[in-house]
Write a protein that holds these residues in place. Structure first.
Motif, PDB file in Angstrom:
ATOM      1  N   LYS A 142    -115.920  81.557 -11.282  1.00  0.00           N
ATOM      2  CA  LYS A 142    -116.341  80.580 -12.280  1.00  0.00           C
ATOM      3  C   LYS A 142    -116.450  79.185 -11.657  1.00  0.00           C
ATOM      4  N   LYS A 143    -117.441  78.425 -12.105  1.00  0.00           N
ATOM      5  CA  LYS A 143    -117.570  77.039 -11.658  1.00  0.00           C
ATOM      6  C   LYS A 143    -116.697  76.131 -12.519  1.00  0.00           C
ATOM      7  N   TYR A 144    -116.181  75.086 -11.892  1.00  0.00           N
ATOM      8  CA  TYR A 144    -115.360  74.119 -12.607  1.00  0.00           C
ATOM      9  C   TYR A 144    -115.896  72.716 -12.392  1.00  0.00           C
ATOM     10  N   ASN A 145    -115.631  71.858 -13.360  1.00  0.00           N
ATOM     11  CA  ASN A 145    -116.007  70.448 -13.240  1.00  0.00           C
ATOM     12  C   ASN A 145    -114.878  69.687 -12.550  1.00  0.00           C
ATOM     13  N   TRP A 146    -115.084  69.382 -11.282  1.00  0.00           N
ATOM     14  CA  TRP A 146    -114.108  68.618 -10.510  1.00  0.00           C
ATOM     15  C   TRP A 146    -114.410  67.127 -10.624  1.00  0.00           C
ATOM     16  N   GLY A 147    -113.339  66.347 -10.720  1.00  0.00           N
ATOM     17  CA  GLY A 147    -113.459  64.894 -10.666  1.00  0.00           C
ATOM     18  C   GLY A 147    -112.727  64.395  -9.432  1.00  0.00           C
ATOM     19  N   ILE A 148    -113.434  63.684  -8.565  1.00  0.00           N
ATOM     20  CA  ILE A 148    -112.861  63.189  -7.307  1.00  0.00           C
ATOM     21  C   ILE A 148    -112.315  61.783  -7.505  1.00  0.00           C
ATOM     22  N   ALA A 201    -116.700  70.688   1.007  1.00  0.00           N
ATOM     23  CA  ALA A 201    -116.098  71.974   0.649  1.00  0.00           C
ATOM     24  C   ALA A 201    -116.422  72.366  -0.791  1.00  0.00           C
ATOM     25  N   LEU A 202    -116.366  71.404  -1.696  1.00  0.00           N
ATOM     26  CA  LEU A 202    -116.655  71.691  -3.100  1.00  0.00           C
ATOM     27  C   LEU A 202    -118.094  72.132  -3.299  1.00  0.00           C
ATOM     28  N   ASN A 203    -119.021  71.450  -2.634  1.00  0.00           N
ATOM     29  CA  ASN A 203    -120.423  71.853  -2.765  1.00  0.00           C
ATOM     30  C   ASN A 203    -120.662  73.235  -2.170  1.00  0.00           C
ATOM     31  N   ALA A 204    -119.912  73.561  -1.111  1.00  0.00           N
ATOM     32  CA  ALA A 204    -120.073  74.870  -0.470  1.00  0.00           C
ATOM     33  C   ALA A 204    -119.518  76.001  -1.341  1.00  0.00           C
ATOM     34  N   VAL A 205    -118.403  75.760  -2.011  1.00  0.00           N
ATOM     35  CA  VAL A 205    -117.728  76.823  -2.777  1.00  0.00           C
ATOM     36  C   VAL A 205    -118.083  76.779  -4.259  1.00  0.00           C
ATOM     37  N   ASN A 206    -117.982  75.596  -4.852  1.00  0.00           N
ATOM     38  CA  ASN A 206    -118.190  75.452  -6.296  1.00  0.00           C
ATOM     39  C   ASN A 206    -119.651  75.206  -6.656  1.00  0.00           C
ATOM     40  N   GLY A 207    -120.427  74.745  -5.682  1.00  0.00           N
ATOM     41  CA  GLY A 207    -121.847  74.525  -5.904  1.00  0.00           C
ATOM     42  C   GLY A 207    -122.212  73.163  -6.440  1.00  0.00           C
ATOM     43  N   GLU A 208    -121.230  72.418  -6.926  1.00  0.00           N
ATOM     44  CA  GLU A 208    -121.501  71.090  -7.471  1.00  0.00           C
ATOM     45  C   GLU A 208    -120.199  70.333  -7.689  1.00  0.00           C
ATOM     46  N   ILE A 209    -120.326  69.012  -7.833  1.00  0.00           N
ATOM     47  CA  ILE A 209    -119.205  68.137  -8.181  1.00  0.00           C
ATOM     48  C   ILE A 209    -119.612  67.366  -9.427  1.00  0.00           C
ATOM     49  N   TYR A 210    -118.741  67.348 -10.407  1.00  0.00           N
ATOM     50  CA  TYR A 210    -119.093  66.730 -11.688  1.00  0.00           C
ATOM     51  C   TYR A 210    -118.965  65.207 -11.660  1.00  0.00           C
ATOM     52  N   ALA A 211    -117.833  64.692 -11.133  1.00  0.00           N
ATOM     53  CA  ALA A 211    -117.586  63.248 -11.242  1.00  0.00           C
ATOM     54  C   ALA A 211    -116.824  62.718 -10.032  1.00  0.00           C
ATOM     55  N   VAL A 212    -116.955  61.406  -9.832  1.00  0.00           N
ATOM     56  CA  VAL A 212    -116.209  60.711  -8.791  1.00  0.00           C
ATOM     57  C   VAL A 212    -115.864  59.319  -9.304  1.00  0.00           C
ATOM     58  N   CYS A 213    -114.713  58.808  -8.878  1.00  0.00           N
ATOM     59  CA  CYS A 213    -114.362  57.444  -9.270  1.00  0.00           C
ATOM     60  C   CYS A 213    -113.739  56.702  -8.104  1.00  0.00           C
ATOM     61  N   ASP A 214    -113.901  55.399  -8.133  1.00  0.00           N
ATOM     62  CA  ASP A 214    -113.316  54.510  -7.140  1.00  0.00           C
ATOM     63  C   ASP A 214    -113.149  53.158  -7.824  1.00  0.00           C
ATOM     64  N   ILE A 215    -112.181  52.371  -7.352  1.00  0.00           N
ATOM     65  CA  ILE A 215    -112.001  51.043  -7.958  1.00  0.00           C
ATOM     66  C   ILE A 215    -113.238  50.179  -7.734  1.00  0.00           C
ATOM     67  N   ASN A 216    -114.024  50.536  -6.713  1.00  0.00           N
ATOM     68  CA  ASN A 216    -115.300  49.882  -6.452  1.00  0.00           C
ATOM     69  C   ASN A 216    -116.405  50.836  -6.902  1.00  0.00           C
ATOM     70  N   LEU A 217    -117.075  50.488  -7.993  1.00  0.00           N
ATOM     71  CA  LEU A 217    -118.097  51.368  -8.542  1.00  0.00           C
ATOM     72  C   LEU A 217    -119.214  51.642  -7.537  1.00  0.00           C
ATOM     73  N   GLU A 218    -119.516  50.668  -6.699  1.00  0.00           N
ATOM     74  CA  GLU A 218    -120.565  50.864  -5.686  1.00  0.00           C
ATOM     75  C   GLU A 218    -120.177  51.979  -4.716  1.00  0.00           C
ATOM     76  N   SER A 219    -118.896  52.032  -4.346  1.00  0.00           N
ATOM     77  CA  SER A 219    -118.422  53.105  -3.464  1.00  0.00           C
ATOM     78  C   SER A 219    -118.521  54.457  -4.146  1.00  0.00           C
ATOM     79  N   ALA A 220    -118.179  54.485  -5.430  1.00  0.00           N
ATOM     80  CA  ALA A 220    -118.281  55.728  -6.191  1.00  0.00           C
ATOM     81  C   ALA A 220    -119.733  56.185  -6.290  1.00  0.00           C
ATOM     82  N   GLN A 221    -120.642  55.233  -6.518  1.00  0.00           N
ATOM     83  CA  GLN A 221    -122.053  55.589  -6.641  1.00  0.00           C
ATOM     84  C   GLN A 221    -122.616  56.068  -5.310  1.00  0.00           C
ATOM     85  N   ALA A 222    -122.169  55.436  -4.207  1.00  0.00           N
ATOM     86  CA  ALA A 222    -122.621  55.862  -2.875  1.00  0.00           C
ATOM     87  C   ALA A 222    -122.162  57.291  -2.587  1.00  0.00           C
TER      88      ALA A 222
END
Length: 323
Positions: free
Chosen positions: A2-8, A21-42
């Motif tokens: 089963k695929k899961y929604n991971w948040g980094i 690793a997540l893209n290789a096994v899970n096929g996708e990553i749902y979300a990412v966060c960083d105190i710097n939004l630009e870093s998260a978007q990159a």
């Protein structure tokens, strides 16, 4: 699977390895966060992540996030681990999972009440080689285990401002590299150590620089560990039994071990898994734990290790400012 929604949570170098690793096994990553939004978007642009957040609060509050992956400095692990389980999220957290056993116990209690999985990003607990070696020992290949010897020496550049030497960021050899050695020892011991003997030298900032540690459990098994942040040592682990010994180099992500049999000195090479896929094994195990509501044996080792590390620091009298 089963695929899961991971948040980094965090976008440093280990989060980049996990993204692959997540893209290789899970096929996708749902979300990412960083105190710097630009870093998260990159990061999101690099790994094809659906959502980028500028704060942990926003991402953890996202009802679609199933698993939170924590990749911040370990001084922040407890805060985000506690926040995540309170929000009903499963958590995969980089080592060391917390800085003391009290913090981990608090999070585990809530996770169990909510039927959530907590897992530690300790690669050796997920490498196929170790599962095979555990079975070899159970089958009597080296007889009763008597002694574990394990080293880890990392020569960090002299820099009093680096996080490795910062008390405020829970720096020092024990929680950065000693957690690997302690996990190696505990993995091959039948039970948790109840005797701890240790001494240390300290860096000028007050964190542990070099230490020697002896462990003994109620089964009479012993472990000897040597750690340092200012001198290179081979990452070498030895598990010695009555009939032979297992030797593993580069043990955190090992895929090869040598068994030497005492009676006639002949050797056997054991190979299993691939070093370069270490984080993929972590992802697979975590998703299996979530899918099957399992992983208790893994968490027990992690809890035992954290209790041992806490005992060691208590003997040193070393407390981090934020504890």
């Amino acid at each position: 699977m089963k695929k899961y929604n991971w948040g980094i949570l965090g976008t440093g170098w280990i989060a980049h390895e996990m993204g692959e690793a997540l893209n290789a096994v899970n096929g996708e990553i749902y979300a990412v966060c960083d105190i710097n939004l630009e870093s998260a978007q990159a990061y999101a642009d690099e790994f094809g992540v659906k959502k980028a957040y500028g704060s942990a609060d926003e991402m953890i509050a996202d009802e679609n996030v199933d698993i939170v992956y924590i990749a911040t400095p370990h001084s922040m692990h407890h805060k985000f681990l506690l926040q995540s389980v309170k929000a009903g999220k499963h958590v995969f957290c980089e080592k060391s999972i917390t800085v003391n056993s009290r913090q981990l116990e608090e999070c585990v209690k809530i996770a169990k009440e909510k039927n959530l999985v907590i897992c530690d990003g300790m690669t050796l607990l997920h490498m196929p080689l170790y599962k095979k070696l555990k079975q070899k020992i159970a089958d009597g290949a080296i007889g009763e285990v008597k002694m574990v010897q394990v080293n880890f020496g990392s020569c960090k550049e002299y820099d009093v401002t680096n996080r490795f030497f910062s008390k405020e960021l829970a720096g020092g050899a024990l929680l950065d590299i000693g957690v690997y050695a302690t996990t190696f020892a505990r993995f091959f011991m039948k039970s948790k150590p109840d005797v701890v003997l240790t001494t240390a030298n300290y860096f000028e900032t007050g964190v542990d620089e070099t230490s020697g540690i002896i462990l003994k459990n109620p089964d009479g098994e012993m472990a000897v560990m040597a750690l340092t942040m200012r001198a290179k040592q081979p990452k070498r682990g030895v598990v010695a039994g009555e009939k032979g010994f297992i030797e593993i180099y580069d043990y955190p992500r090992a895929s090869k071990a040598t068994i030497t049999y005492t009676e006639d000195g002949h050797t056997e090479i054991i190979e299993e898994g691939k070093t370069e896929e270490a984080l993929q094994y972590e992802v697979r195990d975590m998703q299996e734990y979530v899918q099957n509501q399992s992983g208790d044996a893994n968490l027990q080792i992690v809890s035992d290790v954290m209790e041992t590390l806490t005992t060691i620091r208590n003997q040193w009298g070393m407390v981090y400012p934020f504890e």
